[in-house]
Design an enzyme around this catalytic site. Sequence first.
Site, PDB file in Angstrom:
ATOM      1  N   GLU A  52     -24.381 -77.783  -2.716  1.00 45.39           N
ATOM      2  CA  GLU A  52     -23.529 -76.876  -3.481  1.00 45.39           C
ATOM      3  C   GLU A  52     -22.097 -76.875  -2.967  1.00 45.39           C
ATOM      4  OE1 GLU A  52     -24.133 -75.671  -6.276  1.00 45.39           O
ATOM      5  OE2 GLU A  52     -26.233 -76.219  -6.309  1.00 45.39           O
ATOM      6  N   TYR A 135     -20.088 -68.051  -5.423  1.00 49.40           N
ATOM      7  CA  TYR A 135     -20.799 -69.108  -6.149  1.00 49.40           C
ATOM      8  C   TYR A 135     -21.890 -69.750  -5.286  1.00 49.40           C
ATOM      9  CZ  TYR A 135     -22.372 -73.436  -7.862  1.00 49.40           C
ATOM     10  OH  TYR A 135     -23.238 -74.428  -8.224  1.00 49.40           O
ATOM     11  N   ASP A 153     -20.298 -70.652 -12.567  1.00 54.90           N
ATOM     12  CA  ASP A 153     -19.348 -71.716 -12.241  1.00 54.90           C
ATOM     13  C   ASP A 153     -18.651 -72.125 -13.536  1.00 54.90           C
ATOM     14  OD1 ASP A 153     -21.148 -73.325 -13.634  1.00 54.90           O
ATOM     15  OD2 ASP A 153     -20.879 -75.022 -12.275  1.00 54.90           O
TER      16      ASP A 153
END
Length: 307
Positions: A52, A135, A153
Site C-alpha cells: 500500500e 489511506y 483513494d
Amino acid sequence: MMTDQIEDIERSVVKERASAFYEPLSAWWDENARDFPWRFGKTSSWGVLISEVMSQQTPMSRVLPYWNTWMSVWPEPADLARATPAEVITAWGTLGYPRRALRLRECAQTIVKRHNGKVPSTYEELTALPGIGDYTASAVLSFYFHQRITVIDTNIRRVLSRSVEGTESLGGSATVQEKKIANLALPDDTHASVIWNQATMELGATVCTAKNPLCDDCPLQEKCVFLAAGKPGLGQKRTRPRQSFTGTNRQVRGLILKALRSNISHKLEYSDVQKIWDNHAQLDECIASLDEDGLIVIGKNHAIALP
Ligand code: SF4
C-alpha cells in the site's frame, strides 16, 4: 421540505444506488481482479502494508518487482528495522518519492519497539506509525484484517463520484461530500465491505480510468449515473495539470540518487556530481533538498553519499 428531510432522501438514494452496484461489482472482481502477491491472503499484514505504501502514486504493475525484492530481503518489520538508510534508498530504485523508503524503515523500527514486531490492527495504532496516514491504515485494516472500514483513494473517489452521483471527481483532496458518499456506499456486511473496497479501487485503476473510462467493459454501465448523463465534464480537474517531468527538480533528484545507487561505494565527488546535470544552480538546489530530506549526506569538499 426541511433540510434534514432532503438529506435523508439523498442518503437513501446513495445507499440504494450503491447497493445495486454490489452484485455486478463483486462478480466482476471475481473474474477480473489482478493476481498480485499481496492479495487473496497470500502475504502477511507487513506485506500488505508495504504494497500500500509503494502503490501510492505508483501503479501496482510497476510496484510488483520492487515489492518482491523488499519482501525477500526484509520479510518482517524487524528485518527492515536493521537495514541502513543507504540500503533502503538503493532498494527503492526508481519507484519515486524516495522519502517513502526512509519512512517505511522508521515505521518498521516503531513496529518493533511498540508492537513487538507485529503490524498493529487498530486505526489509532496504525496512524500513529511514521508515514502511515488514513489511506494506508484503512487499506491494511480492510484488505488484511478484514475489518469494515471506508477506504478512500483517488480511484474509489472517481468511481463513486461518477457512478453514484453522476459527476466527475475533480482530484485534489477528498471533499466532505466525497467522504460522505464513500461512507454511505460501504456495504453494512463486513465481508461485503472488504470486497467492495478492493473491487471499487480495482475498477478505478483498470476500467473507470481518469481520461478514458472503458464504459463498454464496465459492470456498472447499466446503472451508472455519469454514463447515462453523457459523461459531463469528463477529465476535468480541480488541480492544475502536472508539470512535465523533464527538467524538474524531481528528475534531477532522481538522477543524483541513481548515480549514488549505481556507484559501488554509494559516494560521489562533487566534480562527478556536476557531470549529472548542466544547470549547476538547479543541481545544488536539489543536493540541498535531498540532504534536508535525509536521503543523502554532504561531506568534505561537497562530496555526497547515501546516508
Ligand atoms: S460506466 Fe463508465 S463512467 Fe460509469 S463507472 Fe463504469 S467506466 Fe466509470
